[in-house]
Design a protein around this motif. Structure first.
Motif, PDB file in Angstrom:
ATOM      1  N   THR A 162     120.647  58.145  35.602  1.00 67.46           N
ATOM      2  CA  THR A 162     121.670  59.090  35.138  1.00 67.46           C
ATOM      3  C   THR A 162     122.627  59.490  36.251  1.00 67.46           C
ATOM      4  OG1 THR A 162     120.164  60.938  35.580  1.00 67.46           O
ATOM      5  CG2 THR A 162     120.122  59.981  33.381  1.00 67.46           C
ATOM      6  N   LEU A 166     126.152  58.477  35.553  1.00 69.58           N
ATOM      7  CA  LEU A 166     126.934  59.206  34.550  1.00 69.58           C
ATOM      8  C   LEU A 166     127.724  60.343  35.172  1.00 69.58           C
ATOM      9  CD1 LEU A 166     124.284  59.392  31.667  1.00 69.58           C
ATOM     10  CD2 LEU A 166     126.043  57.654  32.075  1.00 69.58           C
ATOM     11  N   LYS A 212     124.563  55.319  29.257  1.00 65.56           N
ATOM     12  CA  LYS A 212     124.912  56.421  28.359  1.00 65.56           C
ATOM     13  C   LYS A 212     124.347  56.187  26.967  1.00 65.56           C
ATOM     14  CE  LYS A 212     128.925  59.073  26.785  1.00 65.56           C
ATOM     15  NZ  LYS A 212     130.413  59.176  26.832  1.00 65.56           N
ATOM     16  N   SER A 225     119.881  65.664  30.135  1.00 65.33           N
ATOM     17  CA  SER A 225     120.058  64.335  30.707  1.00 65.33           C
ATOM     18  C   SER A 225     118.771  63.519  30.764  1.00 65.33           C
ATOM     19  CB  SER A 225     120.631  64.457  32.130  1.00 65.33           C
ATOM     20  OG  SER A 225     119.724  65.185  32.936  1.00 65.33           O
TER      21      SER A 225
END
Length: 786
Positions: A275, A278, A356, A384
């Motif tokens: 993550t 992102l 994602k 997340s």
């Protein structure tokens, strides 16, 4: 792609790409078959078959590889990893072939090319995952990067480690801290790779009071560090800050402050590091300030045969070379080639989109499971988290709805453990069912130390390969909801089944924590040795017959026979129930059927002995009858010619006597009645075997072991009472009047009493018994009739 290959100037490279394309087509289409060669083959005892002769062509070799890959799975579909490998997978596989071709270049070109590939890949990964000014080490084994980092930490803290070796560690022993939630076997792997004893490892427990139970207890870690420093040890490294099992993230910021305070190396790994690409604000961003981290972009992006990457920060190239993190060999640098090609093919947008999409799938499942009853989600609150871990649970009867991980203070530990084992077996069954129904979900069943058996959905490691979509998540939720009635009904009936079996003579309840059904029962026959754990042939025969009888009933329950848990004795395993089951009828049917099978088996076993004794007794009686006939007829009648003449002048009227053996009574009987009346006697009628099964009336189409509805029971009772009243009225109207002047033959029946036939049928007056509800005074008989 053919046109693009024609533009390549190097003919060898173009030919290799063309051959690779043909090879991929042949491997991905299992329906292509080639005929086997029928030519001559040289046979030699020393040379294996594939190597004999002048060699094989490429088609035959690829056909052999295909058969080895899919030969044992002809009836099944091909592996999803082969079907969904995609164009980016072809690029990754092309990198391995390119690496073999590039290694044939001259040294100068090879050095420049490998340096460019390694530097570009390192820069791209550091920018994508926000790890500034880092170096990269590419390795096939995921744990290998951590082992190299530990070796680098050893060389950094012990300056003379290269010269003196283990002697330097003797006076000041190193300590490596591992989280209790680390992957199994990680500590043993590190000790084996580094040559350190196991006491050099320190297992840091997770939180028990506050915070997530899958996060490292930072306060306890600080306490351990202080104690080790007082004992003269050297805290070396804190590893595995990211939890691999459930996707929880440790307090990395607090750990970094603690490591900087005591000069300890901090290494981070885990699926949550994906993550970072992102750019969302979360606790994972603190990992960018750590000393090293391990990434696995292959599963995250759906790239096959792509190495893992360990990013680290260190200024001394000599120490990194000694630790094995850097190498001067071109072959080691070419490990980054498949990833170098794949990152260019996907681009930043493609990389971010895949990560994602995986996070959106996990959030979609998490939001849907929050609305489903009896499903507990074990995931931290931050949005997340790309991992969803859940399990089925149900509140205990008579207790507050608390999570299964919190012990109930008013309940015995054995009860809590039994409930957890029951839920573990049901969750294991649920996980296997969901994996079969929704294979694209990529679910895994795991056993956690605190919660027990859980189901994990980690799309970051499976979605890119399996092609998981949002529709698959919706189908997964629908399957979970369809299985919940079976799980809840089975869990509710387990305790009732155990009580009924315990209270039934001849049955023994077996606690099997791995069986997800209603329960396990074993019938104890007369010769059963309860202290023995060995195989019981007689019991196995009885249980085999019992299983056959239960399956013939055609009920909704499933029955299986297998060995007892922790024993070799046979048992009957009762499956899961999807509807309300009459447990008392089920247990009674099992007990009565097993008892009848045992009695029948004993009768068959004793029949041989009874028949043998009967035949011997019949032979003795026939021998005596022959001797009596000789004495009665005389010796002369036994001579062939003389006997015929005497019988002609003076016939003997002797009755024919024989013997018949009655299997029912087990006795010998004379055949005189048969010869006199020309008919065989009926003999003794065997009494009917009493059956303990309740005569339960079922509705039309109702299957066995189904609990009747209350409305139908009330309706049947009302109809039976009205039927009895109609019979009484009919008998009263049809009865003949008594003649005048005669006394009645008995006391007048009470208006509410049933007729004599009904009383005899219901057994109200058998053995002088009286109806419990009939408490009215009795009518005395007249003195004239006494």
């Amino acid at each position: 792609m053919d046109a693009s290959l024609e533009k390549i100037a190097d003919p060898t490279l173009a030919e290799m790409g063309k051959n690779l394309k043909e090879a991929m087509k042949m491997l991905e289409h299992s329906q292509r078959r080639t005929e086997e060669e029928n030519g001559k083959k040289l046979v030699s005892g020393d040379i294996p078959g594939p190597l004999q002769g002048s060699g094989q062509d490429m088609v035959s070799i690829l056909q052999l590889v295909q058969n080895l890959m899919h030969g044992e799975e002809e009836e099944e579909s091909q592996s999803p990893r082969i079907q969904n490998i995609g164009e980016q997978g072809h690029i990754a596989l092309l990198g391995h072939s390119l690496g073999a071709y590039i290694s044939t270049l001259d040294k100068e070109k090879l050095r420049k090319l490998t340096t460019r590939i390694l530097s570009d890949t390192t820069l791209w990964l550091c920018r994508i995952f926000r790890y500034e000014n880092g170096c990269a080490y590419f390795h096939e084994e995921e744990r290998e990067g951590l082992a190299k980092i530990c070796r680098l930490a050893l060389h950094s803290c012990y300056e003379d480690f290269v010269v003196d070796g283990f002697n330097v560690l003797y006076n000041k022993k190193p300590v490596i801290y591992l989280s209790a939630a680390a992957r199994p076997g990680l500590g043993q792997y590190l000790c084996n790779q580094l040559g350190l004893p196991f006491p050099c490892l320190c297992r840091v427990p997770c939180n028990t009071m506050f915070g997530s139970q899958h996060q490292m207890d930072v306060a306890f870690l600080e306490k351990l560090i202080k104690e080790d420093l007082e004992r003269g040890k050297l805290p070396l490294l804190v590893a595995n800050a990211g939890t691999a099992a459930v996707g929880h993230t440790d307090k990395i910021g607090r750990l970094k402050e603690l490591c900087e305070q005591y000069g300890i190396w901090l290494h981070v790994e885990g699926v949550n590091l994906a993550t970072l690409a992102l750019g969302v604000s979360s606790s994972v961003l603190a990992a960018t300030k750590c000393d090293s981290m391990t990434l696995t972009p292959g599963p995250w992006l759906g790239l096959p045969a792509v190495p893992a990457v360990t990013l680290y920060k260190h200024d001394d190239p000599a120490l990194t070379l000694v630790a094995g993190l850097t190498s001067n060999k071109p072959a080691d640098k070419l490990r980054a080639l498949p990833l170098w090609l794949s990152l260019q093919y996907l681009g930043l947008d493609g990389i971010v989109e895949r990560i994602k999409h995986a996070c959106q799938l996990s959030q979609r499942l998490q939001e849907s499971l929050k609305k489903v009853n009896h499903i507990k989600i074990l995931v931290e609150d931050e949005l997340s988290s790309p991992v969803v871990v859940f399990r089925f649970f149900q509140e205990l009867p008579g207790s507050d709805p608390v999570p299964t991980t919190v012990p109930v203070p008013n309940m015995a530990p054995s009860t809590v453990g039994r409930e957890r084992h029951s839920c573990d077996a049901l969750n294991r069954w649920l996980g296997e069912q969901l994996k079969q129904l929704v294979p694209a979900s990529g679910l895994t069943v795991m056993d956690l130390e605190v919660e027990g058996v859980c189901i994990r959905f980690s799309p970051l490691t499976t979605a890119a390969v399996l092609g998981t979509r949002g529709e698959d998540v919706d189908q997964l939720v629908a399957c979970i909801q369809s299985k919940l009635p079976v799980l809840t009904c089975t869990l509710q009936l387990r305790e009732e089944f155990k009580q009924e079996v315990t209270g039934t003579a001849g049955l023994l309840h077996v606690d099997d924590p791995n069986w997800p059904g209603i329960g396990v029962v074993r019938y104890e026959h007369a010769n059963d040795d309860k202290s023995s754990l060995k195989l019981d042939p007689e019991g196995e025969k009885i249980h085999a017959g019992l299983l056959k009888k239960l399956n013939e009933l055609e009920s909704d329950l499933t029955f299986k026979m297998g060995p007892e848990y922790k024993s070799m004795k046979s048992c009957i395993y009762v499956g899961m129930a999807s509807d309300d089951v009459d447990i008392s009828e089920l247990v009674e049917t099992i007990a009565v059927t097993a008892r009848e099978i045992e009695e029948n088996s004993r009768l068959l076993e004793n029949m041989t002995e009874v028949v043998r004794k009967g035949i011997q007794e019949a032979q003795v009686q026939l021998r005596k009858a022959n001797e009596e006939r000789l004495l009665e007829e005389g010796v002369l009648r036994q001579i062939p010619v003389v006997g015929s003449v005497l019988n002609w002048f003076s016939p003997v009227q002797a009755s024919q006597k024989g013997r018949t053996f009655n299997l029912t009574a087990g006795s010998l009987e004379s055949t005189e009645h048969t010869y006199v009346y020309k008919a065989q006697g009926a003999g003794v009628t065997p009494p009917q075997t009493p059956s303990g099964t309740r005569a339960k009336q079922r509705l039309p189409g109702q299957k066995p072991f189904k609990r009747s509805l209350r409305g139908s029971d009330a309706l049947s009772e009302t109809s039976s009472v009205s039927h009895v009243e109609d019979l009484e009225k009919l008998e009263h109207l049809s009865g003949a009047p008594e003649p005048d002047g005669l006394e009645p033959s008995g006391p007048e029946p009470h208006p509410g009493a049933p007729p004599p036939q009904e009383a005899e049928r219901t057994g109200a007056f058998q053995n002088g018994a009286q109806r419990p509800e009939d408490d009215r005074p009795q009518v005395e008989e007249p003195e004239s009739l006494r």
